[in-house]
Motif scaffolding. Structure first.
Motif, PDB file in Angstrom:
ATOM      1  N   GLU A  40      54.715 -36.849  56.915  1.00 35.10           N
ATOM      2  CA  GLU A  40      54.354 -36.840  55.502  1.00 35.10           C
ATOM      3  C   GLU A  40      54.950 -35.652  54.757  1.00 35.10           C
ATOM      4  O   GLU A  40      55.211 -35.724  53.550  1.00 35.10           O
ATOM      5  N   ASN A  41      55.185 -34.539  55.472  1.00 36.00           N
ATOM      6  CA  ASN A  41      55.698 -33.336  54.826  1.00 36.00           C
ATOM      7  C   ASN A  41      57.140 -33.029  55.182  1.00 36.00           C
ATOM      8  O   ASN A  41      57.676 -32.003  54.746  1.00 36.00           O
ATOM      9  N   GLY A  42      57.769 -33.883  55.990  1.00 36.72           N
ATOM     10  CA  GLY A  42      59.167 -33.682  56.333  1.00 36.72           C
ATOM     11  C   GLY A  42      59.426 -32.478  57.204  1.00 36.72           C
ATOM     12  O   GLY A  42      60.497 -31.864  57.121  1.00 36.72           O
ATOM     13  N   VAL A  43      58.462 -32.124  58.057  1.00 35.61           N
ATOM     14  CA  VAL A  43      58.616 -30.977  58.955  1.00 35.61           C
ATOM     15  C   VAL A  43      59.418 -31.410  60.179  1.00 35.61           C
ATOM     16  O   VAL A  43      59.006 -32.335  60.885  1.00 35.61           O
ATOM     17  N   PRO A  44      60.550 -30.763  60.480  1.00 41.80           N
ATOM     18  CA  PRO A  44      61.354 -31.188  61.636  1.00 41.80           C
ATOM     19  C   PRO A  44      60.652 -30.970  62.975  1.00 41.80           C
ATOM     20  O   PRO A  44      60.692 -31.835  63.848  1.00 41.80           O
ATOM     21  N   GLY A  45      60.045 -29.778  63.150  1.00 42.25           N
ATOM     22  CA  GLY A  45      59.455 -29.461  64.436  1.00 42.25           C
ATOM     23  C   GLY A  45      58.212 -28.612  64.314  1.00 42.25           C
ATOM     24  O   GLY A  45      58.037 -27.863  63.345  1.00 42.25           O
ATOM     25  N   MET A  46      57.334 -28.717  65.309  1.00 39.49           N
ATOM     26  CA  MET A  46      56.096 -27.949  65.328  1.00 39.49           C
ATOM     27  C   MET A  46      55.748 -27.622  66.773  1.00 39.49           C
ATOM     28  O   MET A  46      56.077 -28.374  67.690  1.00 39.49           O
ATOM     29  N   GLY A  63      58.526 -32.928  67.642  1.00 40.98           N
ATOM     30  CA  GLY A  63      59.682 -33.033  66.766  1.00 40.98           C
ATOM     31  C   GLY A  63      60.925 -32.386  67.345  1.00 40.98           C
ATOM     32  O   GLY A  63      61.053 -32.188  68.562  1.00 40.98           O
ATOM     33  N   VAL A  64      61.859 -32.049  66.445  1.00 39.31           N
ATOM     34  CA  VAL A  64      63.164 -31.543  66.858  1.00 39.31           C
ATOM     35  C   VAL A  64      63.355 -30.090  66.448  1.00 39.31           C
ATOM     36  O   VAL A  64      62.750 -29.606  65.496  1.00 39.31           O
ATOM     37  N   ARG A  65      64.238 -29.419  67.172  1.00 37.45           N
ATOM     38  CA  ARG A  65      64.533 -28.019  66.881  1.00 37.45           C
ATOM     39  C   ARG A  65      65.398 -27.870  65.637  1.00 37.45           C
ATOM     40  O   ARG A  65      65.308 -26.880  64.920  1.00 37.45           O
ATOM     41  N   LYS A  66      66.235 -28.877  65.381  1.00 36.03           N
ATOM     42  CA  LYS A  66      67.177 -28.803  64.264  1.00 36.03           C
ATOM     43  C   LYS A  66      67.447 -30.209  63.748  1.00 36.03           C
ATOM     44  O   LYS A  66      67.710 -31.115  64.541  1.00 36.03           O
ATOM     45  N   GLN A 369      53.178 -23.246  64.876  1.00 36.39           N
ATOM     46  CA  GLN A 369      54.496 -22.818  64.402  1.00 36.39           C
ATOM     47  C   GLN A 369      55.261 -24.019  63.873  1.00 36.39           C
ATOM     48  O   GLN A 369      55.177 -25.114  64.448  1.00 36.39           O
ATOM     49  N   ILE A 370      56.004 -23.837  62.785  1.00 36.12           N
ATOM     50  CA  ILE A 370      56.855 -24.904  62.253  1.00 36.12           C
ATOM     51  C   ILE A 370      58.225 -24.324  61.904  1.00 36.12           C
ATOM     52  O   ILE A 370      58.344 -23.153  61.569  1.00 36.12           O
ATOM     53  N   ASN A 371      59.239 -25.165  61.961  1.00 39.17           N
ATOM     54  CA  ASN A 371      60.592 -24.729  61.598  1.00 39.17           C
ATOM     55  C   ASN A 371      60.968 -25.245  60.210  1.00 39.17           C
ATOM     56  O   ASN A 371      62.042 -25.814  59.994  1.00 39.17           O
ATOM     57  N   SER A 372      60.060 -25.032  59.251  1.00 38.73           N
ATOM     58  CA  SER A 372      60.303 -25.344  57.850  1.00 38.73           C
ATOM     59  C   SER A 372      59.348 -24.499  57.018  1.00 38.73           C
ATOM     60  O   SER A 372      58.571 -23.718  57.565  1.00 38.73           O
ATOM     61  N   GLU A 373      59.392 -24.668  55.710  1.00 40.18           N
ATOM     62  CA  GLU A 373      58.533 -23.887  54.821  1.00 40.18           C
ATOM     63  C   GLU A 373      57.371 -24.704  54.264  1.00 40.18           C
ATOM     64  O   GLU A 373      56.683 -24.267  53.346  1.00 40.18           O
ATOM     65  N   ALA A 377      51.442 -28.469  56.149  1.00 45.06           N
ATOM     66  CA  ALA A 377      51.306 -29.170  57.427  1.00 45.06           C
ATOM     67  C   ALA A 377      50.787 -28.235  58.502  1.00 45.06           C
ATOM     68  O   ALA A 377      49.895 -28.583  59.281  1.00 45.06           O
ATOM     69  N   MET A 378      51.332 -27.025  58.542  1.00 48.09           N
ATOM     70  CA  MET A 378      50.913 -26.038  59.537  1.00 48.09           C
ATOM     71  C   MET A 378      49.453 -25.634  59.349  1.00 48.09           C
ATOM     72  O   MET A 378      48.643 -25.679  60.284  1.00 48.09           O
ATOM     73  N   ARG A 379      49.097 -25.237  58.116  1.00 46.11           N
ATOM     74  CA  ARG A 379      47.738 -24.766  57.880  1.00 46.11           C
ATOM     75  C   ARG A 379      46.721 -25.900  57.968  1.00 46.11           C
ATOM     76  O   ARG A 379      45.593 -25.705  58.415  1.00 46.11           O
ATOM     77  N   GLY A 380      47.120 -27.102  57.532  1.00 39.84           N
ATOM     78  CA  GLY A 380      46.202 -28.232  57.626  1.00 39.84           C
ATOM     79  C   GLY A 380      45.841 -28.552  59.061  1.00 39.84           C
ATOM     80  O   GLY A 380      44.662 -28.721  59.404  1.00 39.84           O
ATOM     81  N   VAL A 381      46.847 -28.625  59.931  1.00 41.06           N
ATOM     82  CA  VAL A 381      46.592 -28.888  61.349  1.00 41.06           C
ATOM     83  C   VAL A 381      45.758 -27.766  61.959  1.00 41.06           C
ATOM     84  O   VAL A 381      44.798 -28.018  62.708  1.00 41.06           O
ATOM     85  N   ALA A 382      46.098 -26.518  61.643  1.00 39.93           N
ATOM     86  CA  ALA A 382      45.370 -25.385  62.217  1.00 39.93           C
ATOM     87  C   ALA A 382      43.898 -25.402  61.813  1.00 39.93           C
ATOM     88  O   ALA A 382      43.012 -25.177  62.649  1.00 39.93           O
TER      89      ALA A 382
END
Length: 533
Positions: A40-46, A63-66, A369-373, A377-382
């Protein structure tokens, strides 16, 4: 899909096997929940690490590293951890305290006689504790352009520049987050131990803590094929709009800022780090042996609030997230949440973000941890994981953080529209010929920049920040807009002030975007012309 984590007694029947060790269960729908949040947020990896009852129960990648590459994130994929690494620098100082080489309330100048603040009185009074608690009187993010997005400066040279940064408030009178004084803390470690921050942290903190994949040097991160790449949305009017794109990983933070945010770590290592924290400085390794990193007394010191921080009342769906009390300790924030004390910290370098939360009375730790800004998504899951382990009612935290992020971006765009309206339809004529704006200029703490007249157009070069070059477009009157060749760098207004004779007296700057990251502290710069020899 339901947007809350299911708490189920049946979850105890599920076992996850990580690094050949069977761990206790986590919420049964976690994988689906994470994948939905990323999609939903277009985050590549977590990557997620969870410690419960002092033991890891999850360390896993998604997800993916890149983007555009097939390699998957796993439990050993390293991510830059940003400011969550401030706690690592604090732990390194704690080791020196345990060694009897330092005290928290020692004055910096007694260990580093060349250290200087702008105010001589503050120079003489600044302590180790002051370095770590954002109460120095410096403004928010002051001096960060010596790190961001990269730098050719040494750490010692960065510390020497501190003496030229004017304070925003009086010493110890209030809280304003900074990174620069953690660079001082890293230099202090070198002055006392004889080892660089990078070596001391690796040998005295990471190795004893069993953090075998974590690295302190950027070069070591680049050499590790199992690393996450940074991503961001740079295609809109403000950062955060547009398509997700891969950033240049070598232009996200200067090496001189490593003690403030240069550590890279994995989910497995974050689990070990949370074990050490929840164990008050010790943890039990794979052989069942108790390993001490720092003493229980230093753990207490690191979690003891030193200065109150704002207790913001968050709007809309985020209202339940608002704390009743909030403070900053030594490399950690301390706040209340649902009747318990939470020790936490967020961290970001451009294109990568991390969040760590500890609940000591429940012996719980969560790191995401996420590889995007796309922090929502990060805070919601946490937060949903935290609620799960606290037995709290279901809350749609992903929706709440989505709303907050959308409103923030919308507010930024609206502010740009208002600013354009206030300026009016006519840009106003520049006072000087284009060539007259060119020259060399110097700021006391940043140092030199150069503005060149090339083929009838102006080019600006921040000479101590590799790659921070761009064109100056006329905006209005004697103000130009710096549009950097690297889209990762926030555009800025460059304003020339003329003296009574019509000559350039000084040059100031400010970010174009009203929601630009505070590390682009253009407003703290004051460039004056350098006289030709």
């Amino acid at each position: 899909m339901a947007r809350s984590l299911v708490r189920s007694a049946l979850a105890m029947a599920t076992l996850l096997v990580i690094a050949d060790t069977a761990f206790a269960a986590v919420p049964t729908d976690l994988d689906a929940r994470v994948e939905a949040a990323m999609r939903e947020n277009g985050v590549p990896g977590m990557a997620i690490a969870i410690v419960e009852d002092g033991k890891p129960v999850l360390a896993k990648g998604y997800g993916v590293r890149k983007l555009g590459a097939p390699e998957r994130v796993d439990a050993d994929t390293i991510f830059p951890t940003g400011s969550t690494g401030k706690a690592i620098t604090t732990a390194a100082l704690a080791v020196l305290v345990d060694d009897g080489k330092l005290k928290w309330d020692d004055k910096i100048i007694d260990h580093m006689p060349w250290f200087r603040m702008y105010d001589p009185w503050v120079t003489n009074e600044m302590t180790v504790r002051d370095l770590l608690t954002h109460r120095s009187g410096l403004g928010l993010g002051a001096g960060d352009l010596m790190f961001v997005p990269s730098s050719s400066r040494s750490r010692a040279d960065t510390v020497r520049a501190l003496r030229y940064i004017k304070p925003a408030t009086s010493f110890r009178s209030g809280y304003a987050y900074d990174n620069l004084l953690y660079a001082v803390a890293g230099q202090l470690i070198e002055e006392i131990s004889g080892q660089t921050w990078e070596v001391f942290v690796r040998e005295r903190v990471l190795k004893p803590a069993g953090m075998t994949s974590s690295v302190t040097e950027q070069s070591a991160r680049f050499a590790n094929p199992n690393r996450a790449w940074p991503h961001a949305r740079l295609g809109g009017r403000v950062r955060g709009l547009g398509e997700q794109g891969v950033l240049d990983e070598r232009k996200t933070l200067g090496d001189n800022a490593a003690p403030a945010g240069g550590l890279s770590s994995s989910a497995n290592d974050m689990a070990h780090w949370m074990q050490v924290q929840l164990g008050h400085g010790t943890w039990k390794n794979a052989d069942g042996k108790q390993v001490k990193v720092f003493s229980e007394e230093q753990s207490k010191q690191m979690w003891t609030p030193a200065i109150l921080t704002p207790t913001a009342k968050y709007p809309g769906k985020l209202a339940p997230f608002s704390p009743n009390f909030s403070a900053y300790a030594l490399g950690w924030s301390v706040r209340d949440y649902r009747g318990v004390k939470v020790i936490d910290h967020g961290g970001a370098v451009f294109g990568v973000q991390t969040y760590v939360a500890l609940v000591p009375e429940k012996n719980i730790g969560i790191a995401v941890q996420i590889n995007s800004e796309d922090f929502q998504a990060m805070r919601g899951v946490a937060m949903e994981l935290l609620d799960h382990y606290l037995g709290a009612p279901d809350t749609d935290w992903l929706a709440a953080f989505d709303e907050f992020a959308d409103n923030r971006i919308a507010g930024g765009v609206a502010a740009l529209d208002e600013a354009a309206k206030a300026r009016g339809p006519s840009p106003g004529k520049a006072s000087l010929a284009t060539a007259d704006y060119a020259g060399r200029y110097n700021d006391p703490w940043y140092g030199p920049i150069e503005i060149k007249n090339e083929k009838g157009g102006l080019r600006i070069d921040f000479t101590r920040t590799p790659g921070m070059v761009g064109r100056l477009e006329h905006a209005h009157h004697d103000t130009f807009r710096a549009v950097w060749d690297d889209p990762n760098i926030e555009p800025a207004y460059v304003t020339y002030a003329l003296d009574a004779e019509g000559k350039i007296d000084h040059v100031t700057m400010k970010a174009v975007s009203p929601i630009a990251d505070f590390s682009f502290d253009y407003q703290d710069l004051m460039f004056t012309p350098v006289k030709k020899q």
